[in-house]
Design a protein around this motif. Structure first.
Motif, PDB file in Angstrom:
ATOM      1  N   LEU A  81      62.515  62.093  53.765  1.00 33.16           N
ATOM      2  CA  LEU A  81      62.688  60.940  54.651  1.00 33.16           C
ATOM      3  C   LEU A  81      63.362  59.784  53.925  1.00 33.16           C
ATOM      4  O   LEU A  81      64.260  59.127  54.472  1.00 33.16           O
ATOM      5  N   ALA A  82      62.944  59.532  52.675  1.00 33.47           N
ATOM      6  CA  ALA A  82      63.556  58.442  51.914  1.00 33.47           C
ATOM      7  C   ALA A  82      65.014  58.744  51.602  1.00 33.47           C
ATOM      8  O   ALA A  82      65.875  57.858  51.664  1.00 33.47           O
ATOM      9  N   ASN A 129      67.095  60.677  53.361  1.00 38.03           N
ATOM     10  CA  ASN A 129      67.873  60.533  54.589  1.00 38.03           C
ATOM     11  C   ASN A 129      68.141  59.068  54.909  1.00 38.03           C
ATOM     12  O   ASN A 129      69.250  58.690  55.303  1.00 38.03           O
ATOM     13  N   GLN A 130      67.134  58.230  54.747  1.00 36.71           N
ATOM     14  CA  GLN A 130      67.299  56.809  55.036  1.00 36.71           C
ATOM     15  C   GLN A 130      68.299  56.171  54.077  1.00 36.71           C
ATOM     16  O   GLN A 130      69.111  55.336  54.478  1.00 36.71           O
ATOM     17  N   ALA A 135      65.913  59.505  60.042  1.00 36.06           N
ATOM     18  CA  ALA A 135      64.793  59.832  59.153  1.00 36.06           C
ATOM     19  C   ALA A 135      64.365  61.271  59.284  1.00 36.06           C
ATOM     20  O   ALA A 135      63.907  61.883  58.322  1.00 36.06           O
ATOM     21  N   LEU A 142      61.945  52.524  49.951  1.00 35.20           N
ATOM     22  CA  LEU A 142      62.186  53.961  49.883  1.00 35.20           C
ATOM     23  C   LEU A 142      61.381  54.629  48.787  1.00 35.20           C
ATOM     24  O   LEU A 142      61.326  55.855  48.722  1.00 35.20           O
TER      25      LEU A 142
END
Length: 643
Positions: A59-60, A62-63, A69, A181
């Protein structure tokens, strides 16, 4: 299960309540039960335990890359010790007898076990398919193909000027920290900074597939525990840091790195930043495991370092491990010298090129020969293999015929079929492969396979045949991420389960980590496949300059409508005092053909309605969706669309 791991699961909010009819099997290993519960292959884990935090890291990442996310990018590690390091699961090792056991019964058991292994080996070699490795080395690129009975099963391509990132070690510099992140961005000398999550900085423990071995003769220093809260203090911006690339740049994402370094050897894996030692659980013989534990305890290791005995170390004498450890320590010494002398960012350890990796990965007993069409590469391969096994070096052959090596063995023809959007099946059906940035969609169709009195059996047969081709295509194209398979609808749940089990069985030979779900009520099967580099399509092909990767362009009718709409807009807005108003339109020849024939009367009506003169000229260099409108008298450009 230890109290520590149990408490971590409790904190993660996981609860396990056995349902009715469920019973526990104490004789089954915890690793096997855990793998079965997760739908994974038992006994195939990574060196370091990172999967607990994999979702958070994804998720981090992708962000940070500007993606949603929940973008389906499976940033998972390879399955076991060998795959974690890009190494083969099994290699051709010289047969070395183990130390003679004590006692008559132990001697008889050991002799019986060796006899059984020889029989199993003979049977396996008799039924295994004939394998060949074909290597085409050229000045700009190297291609490696694995053939089984003449059929292309694996294909890898590497450009000469490309950096080999995955597995390489860099001395980088922390550029900035993102608390939101929980990640650091590290400059390792490339355009995009590497992504280093806090969980990849904190020292990791072994996975369940590596058994921890305590070294009694070693006084282990109590190291201060590092948590995520300590990262900003220990690694502020501007700090030098040594990292190893675990995943190369894909799309908008930069490379992903970790501080848990691992140097691969033939029988050992050296862990420079970890003082833990272990043995791969894939070595199942209890007596052999005890022998290897004693060898690990007797190895002379520098303070703060650890090793893991790989699967290939089974049955090897202690002196082989001592020699392997000496080579690894010498290699790490050279890496340390570069770390201490060269300024960041720089590469201090580079992963071997494609030829060395291919020989290392595919050098097994079932490979009959290795054919190379480049003599310097042929000599290098022979020298590399001769250091391991002189007998295996005889299997390397130099190809010196006039016909290209890939044409000689039919690989070129198979590649043309394999990388087409529509791939035919033997029965007459076909699959359609559409690869996008977010996911891969594969559709199965019966095609001309309509024969048979029982339509249900025909559909099941095509689906089962498609399973084999889909798994082959995943390996050939190196496709990863979220993959959606649209099989032909099957009414029977038994048949759907049969297709699901067939897919699981075929995916076992895939060296990449996969996770597959049963067929949904909508008839779709979802799966993920691990990837560390771009797919073959992304690395070999560029977007079409005409369609920009869409796969379609506007029709000539659509372009004619847009041109007439733009002409009407310009003619309506011209000053009224200009009685002699002339426009010149430059278009693609295909669109010009449409304007001169089907739409000629419409152009004449447009001239009469707005009292203007229109002229058209074809330009072959124009894009199919491009046109320009000029004032014919002043040559002023009034409109430009496309291009």
């Amino acid at each position: 299960m230890s109290d520590r791991s149990f408490s971590s699961r409790r904190r993660a909010g996981q609860r396990f309540r056995p349902g009715r009819g469920q019973t526990f099997k104490p004789e089954r290993g915890a690793g096997e039960a855990r793998a079965e519960a997760l739908g994974e292959k038992p006994g195939e884990e990574t060196v370091f335990d990172t999967r607990r935090h994999e979702r958070e890291i994804q998720l981090a990442e992708n962000q940070a890359a500007g993606l949603p996310a929940n973008a389906p990018e499976p940033a998972v590690a390879p399955d076991d010790v060998e795959k974690r390091l890009g190494l083969p699961a099994a290699e051709a090792a010289p047969e070395t007898p183990a130390a003679p056991p004590a006692g008559i019964m132990s001697t008889l058991k050991a002799a019986a076990q060796r006899a059984l292994q020889r029989v199993t080996k003979l049977v396996t070699n008799k039924t295994s398919p004939r394998k060949e490795i074909i290597i085409n080395a050229e000045s700009l690129e190297t291609r490696v193909a694995l053939l089984e009975e003449g059929r292309l099963e694996e294909f890898t391509i590497e450009r000469t000027g490309e950096e080999r990132l995955v597995g390489s070690i860099f001395k980088g510099k922390v550029r900035n920290l993102e608390e939101g992140l929980k990640a650091a961005f590290v400059d390792i000398g490339f355009e995009k900074n590497a992504f280093l999550h806090y969980w990849d900085i904190v020292p990791a423990s072994f996975d369940s597939n590596v058994e921890l071995v305590e070294r009694e003769d070693r006084r282990r220093k109590e190291r201060p525990k590092i948590s995520q809260k300590d990262i900003p203090r220990l690694y502020p911006p501007g700090t030098d840091i040594v990292v190893q690339v675990s995943k190369g740049p894909i799309g908008t994402k930069g490379p992903r790195v970790t501080t848990n370094l691992a140097l691969p050897g033939r029988f050992l894996v050296l862990l420079p930043n970890s003082d833990q030692c272990g043995i791969s659980r894939k070595i199942e013989d209890p007596a052999e495991r005890q022998r290897l534990k004693q060898i690990v305890r007797k190895l002379t290791l520098p303070e703060g370092m650890g090793v893991i005995i790989r699967t290939a170390g089974e049955g090897q004498q202690a002196r082989y491990f001592v020699r392997d450890l000496a080579l690894l320590l010498e290699e790490w010494k050279a890496v340390q010298e570069k770390i201490n002398t060269q300024p960041a960012p720089c590469c201090v350890f580079r992963e071997p090129d494609l030829i060395e990796r291919s020989v290392r990965d595919f050098l097994t007993d079932d490979v009959e020969r290795i054919l190379v069409d480049h003599y310097p590469s042929y000599e290098r391969i022979r020298d590399t293999i001769a250091k391991i096994s002189r007998r295996s070096a005889a299997r390397v052959k130099f190809y010196n015929e006039s016909q290209p090596i890939f044409d000689r063995f039919g690989i070129t023809r198979q590649l043309q079929t394999a990388f087409a959007r529509q791939v035919p099946l033997k029965s007459g059906g076909y699959i359609v492969v559409d690869e996008t940035e977010a996911l891969v969609a594969i559709d199965v169709n019966t095609g001309r396979h309509k024969s048979g009195k029982d339509p249900e059996s025909t559909i099941t047969k095509v689906n089962l045949e498609a399973c084999e081709e889909i798994c082959r295509q995943l390996r050939l194209r190196n496709m990863g991420g979220l993959i959606v398979l649209d099989f032909i609808d099957m009414k029977s749940g038994k048949e759907r389960q049969l297709v699901y089990q067939r897919m699981k069985e075929l995916l076992k030979r895939d060296r990449a980590r996969t996770h597959i779900l049963p067929i949904s009520p909508l008839g779709l099967m979802e799966m993920t496949r691990q990837r560390h580099t771009e797919s073959v399509q992304e690395s070999v092909y560029d977007d079409c300059p005409y369609c920009k990767g869409r796969g379609v362009v506007k029709s000539t009718l659509t372009m004619s409508v847009e041109i007439q709409r733009k002409l009407a807009e310009i003619l309506r807005g011209r000053p009224r005092d200009e009685s002699d108003f002339q426009l010149r339109v430059v278009v693609h020849p295909g669109v010009l053909e449409r304007l001169r024939n089907e739409d000629q009367q419409l152009i004449i009506d447009l001239e009469k309605r707005y009292f203007g003169k229109l002229s058209f000229r074809g330009e072959p260099t124009f894009h199919a969706e491009q046109f320009k409108i000029y004032n014919a008298l002043t040559n002023e450009e009034l409109a430009s669309v496309g291009g």
